[in-house]
Motif scaffolding. Structure first.
Motif, PDB file in Angstrom:
ATOM      1  N   VAL A  55       0.858  -1.177   0.000  1.00 29.61           N
ATOM      2  CA  VAL A  55       0.000   0.000   0.000  1.00 29.61           C
ATOM      3  C   VAL A  55       0.899   1.233   0.000  1.00 29.61           C
ATOM      4  O   VAL A  55       1.749   1.378   0.879  1.00 29.61           O
ATOM      5  CB  VAL A  55      -0.922   0.015   1.243  1.00 29.61           C
ATOM      6  CG1 VAL A  55      -1.743   1.285   1.301  1.00 29.61           C
ATOM      7  CG2 VAL A  55      -1.813  -1.213   1.248  1.00 29.61           C
ATOM      8  N   PRO A  56       0.760   2.113  -0.989  1.00 27.32           N
ATOM      9  CA  PRO A  56       1.616   3.307  -1.018  1.00 27.32           C
ATOM     10  C   PRO A  56       1.285   4.236   0.148  1.00 27.32           C
ATOM     11  O   PRO A  56       0.124   4.396   0.517  1.00 27.32           O
ATOM     12  CB  PRO A  56       1.292   3.960  -2.354  1.00 27.32           C
ATOM     13  CG  PRO A  56      -0.024   3.417  -2.759  1.00 27.32           C
ATOM     14  CD  PRO A  56      -0.172   2.072  -2.102  1.00 27.32           C
ATOM     15  N   ARG A  57       2.309   4.825   0.728  1.00 25.02           N
ATOM     16  CA  ARG A  57       2.132   5.770   1.828  1.00 25.02           C
ATOM     17  C   ARG A  57       2.782   7.088   1.403  1.00 25.02           C
ATOM     18  O   ARG A  57       3.986   7.166   1.245  1.00 25.02           O
ATOM     19  CB  ARG A  57       2.753   5.221   3.098  1.00 25.02           C
ATOM     20  CG  ARG A  57       1.972   4.029   3.654  1.00 25.02           C
ATOM     21  CD  ARG A  57       2.611   3.433   4.876  1.00 25.02           C
ATOM     22  NE  ARG A  57       3.815   2.660   4.601  1.00 25.02           N
ATOM     23  CZ  ARG A  57       3.839   1.416   4.147  1.00 25.02           C
ATOM     24  NH1 ARG A  57       2.724   0.795   3.898  1.00 25.02           N
ATOM     25  NH2 ARG A  57       4.985   0.790   3.951  1.00 25.02           N
ATOM     26  N   THR A  58       1.970   8.093   1.227  1.00 26.70           N
ATOM     27  CA  THR A  58       2.446   9.404   0.793  1.00 26.70           C
ATOM     28  C   THR A  58       2.810  10.224   2.020  1.00 26.70           C
ATOM     29  O   THR A  58       1.999  10.340   2.938  1.00 26.70           O
ATOM     30  CB  THR A  58       1.346  10.129  -0.005  1.00 26.70           C
ATOM     31  OG1 THR A  58       0.921   9.268  -1.071  1.00 26.70           O
ATOM     32  CG2 THR A  58       1.843  11.435  -0.571  1.00 26.70           C
ATOM     33  N   PRO A  59       4.026  10.792   2.047  1.00 31.03           N
ATOM     34  CA  PRO A  59       4.414  11.619   3.199  1.00 31.03           C
ATOM     35  C   PRO A  59       3.464  12.805   3.373  1.00 31.03           C
ATOM     36  O   PRO A  59       3.017  13.413   2.402  1.00 31.03           O
ATOM     37  CB  PRO A  59       5.818  12.105   2.845  1.00 31.03           C
ATOM     38  CG  PRO A  59       6.304  11.185   1.774  1.00 31.03           C
ATOM     39  CD  PRO A  59       5.103  10.681   1.056  1.00 31.03           C
ATOM     40  N   THR A  60       3.167  13.115   4.631  1.00 29.04           N
ATOM     41  CA  THR A  60       2.242  14.208   4.936  1.00 29.04           C
ATOM     42  C   THR A  60       2.966  15.495   5.273  1.00 29.04           C
ATOM     43  O   THR A  60       2.363  16.562   5.250  1.00 29.04           O
ATOM     44  CB  THR A  60       1.356  13.824   6.135  1.00 29.04           C
ATOM     45  OG1 THR A  60       2.188  13.691   7.292  1.00 29.04           O
ATOM     46  CG2 THR A  60       0.588  12.554   5.871  1.00 29.04           C
ATOM     47  N   GLY A  61       4.238  15.397   5.644  1.00 35.13           N
ATOM     48  CA  GLY A  61       4.979  16.578   6.072  1.00 35.13           C
ATOM     49  C   GLY A  61       5.006  16.708   7.580  1.00 35.13           C
ATOM     50  O   GLY A  61       5.777  17.475   8.132  1.00 35.13           O
ATOM     51  N   ASP A  62       4.168  15.965   8.278  1.00 38.54           N
ATOM     52  CA  ASP A  62       4.175  15.959   9.743  1.00 38.54           C
ATOM     53  C   ASP A  62       4.991  14.746  10.185  1.00 38.54           C
ATOM     54  O   ASP A  62       4.626  13.603   9.866  1.00 38.54           O
ATOM     55  CB  ASP A  62       2.741  15.871  10.275  1.00 38.54           C
ATOM     56  CG  ASP A  62       2.682  15.937  11.790  1.00 38.54           C
ATOM     57  OD1 ASP A  62       3.070  14.939  12.441  1.00 38.54           O
ATOM     58  OD2 ASP A  62       2.244  16.969  12.319  1.00 38.54           O
ATOM     59  N   LEU A  69       2.635   6.258   9.911  1.00 42.26           N
ATOM     60  CA  LEU A  69       2.288   5.608   8.651  1.00 42.26           C
ATOM     61  C   LEU A  69       3.400   4.676   8.178  1.00 42.26           C
ATOM     62  O   LEU A  69       3.126   3.612   7.619  1.00 42.26           O
ATOM     63  CB  LEU A  69       1.973   6.655   7.578  1.00 42.26           C
ATOM     64  CG  LEU A  69       0.723   7.505   7.829  1.00 42.26           C
ATOM     65  CD1 LEU A  69       0.569   8.561   6.741  1.00 42.26           C
ATOM     66  CD2 LEU A  69      -0.515   6.634   7.926  1.00 42.26           C
ATOM     67  N   ALA A  70       4.649   5.059   8.412  1.00 40.33           N
ATOM     68  CA  ALA A  70       5.765   4.182   8.040  1.00 40.33           C
ATOM     69  C   ALA A  70       5.718   2.889   8.840  1.00 40.33           C
ATOM     70  O   ALA A  70       6.113   1.832   8.353  1.00 40.33           O
ATOM     71  CB  ALA A  70       7.087   4.901   8.256  1.00 40.33           C
ATOM     72  N   ARG A  71       5.210   2.960  10.045  1.00 44.00           N
ATOM     73  CA  ARG A  71       5.097   1.774  10.909  1.00 44.00           C
ATOM     74  C   ARG A  71       4.161   0.737  10.290  1.00 44.00           C
ATOM     75  O   ARG A  71       4.299  -0.463  10.537  1.00 44.00           O
ATOM     76  CB  ARG A  71       4.610   2.191  12.294  1.00 44.00           C
ATOM     77  CG  ARG A  71       4.237   1.090  13.244  1.00 44.00           C
ATOM     78  CD  ARG A  71       5.409   0.681  14.114  1.00 44.00           C
ATOM     79  NE  ARG A  71       4.971  -0.123  15.234  1.00 44.00           N
ATOM     80  CZ  ARG A  71       4.966  -1.450  15.225  1.00 44.00           C
ATOM     81  NH1 ARG A  71       5.367  -2.121  14.182  1.00 44.00           N
ATOM     82  NH2 ARG A  71       4.550  -2.124  16.277  1.00 44.00           N
TER      83      ARG A  71
END
Length: 121
Positions: A55-62, A69-71
């Motif tokens: 599942v792609p995880r787009t960085p949020t900047g926070d 989310l990386a977890r």
């Protein structure tokens, strides 16, 4: 001893070009049925075995949200019964990040206009 006699129309040997008549993906020297000990057992499908979800995880900047989310990627290497621990940890991290938003001081409030003078007694 009694030997079986092959029919007269069968050649004693295979023709030299016999292997050329086989499909390319079948070697001419392949035995019809390999011995039991050389057969490889097909792996059984285990639905609980680890399988990446990709599942792609787009960085949020926070940083806190991105770490949570990386977890989620840790679940890719665990059997399904281990996913709940990861999901609960991520949920806790996201909840903490949202709670922190409520606690942060915002910009100062604009000054309120002076109240009109009331009646004097």
């Amino acid at each position: 001893m009694d030997h079986a006699v092959p029919p007269a129309d069968l050649p004693e040997r295979l023709p030299a070009d016999f292997s050329e008549s086989l499909p390319e993906d079948i070697p001419a020297d392949l035995p019809a049925d390999p011995p039991q000990e050389t057969r490889q057992a097909e792996p059984e499908h285990d639905p609980a075995a680890p399988a990446p979800l990709n599942v792609p995880r787009t960085p949020t900047g926070d940083a806190g949200v991105d770490a949570a989310l990386a977890r989620l990627g840790d679940a890719d290497h665990l059997a399904t019964d281990g996913h709940i621990e990861v999901y609960e940890d991520v949920h806790r991290g996201l909840r903490d990040a949202l709670t922190a938003l409520d606690v942060r001081p915002g910009p100062p409030a604009p000054p309120s206009p002076p109240s009109p003078p009331g009646p004097r007694s």
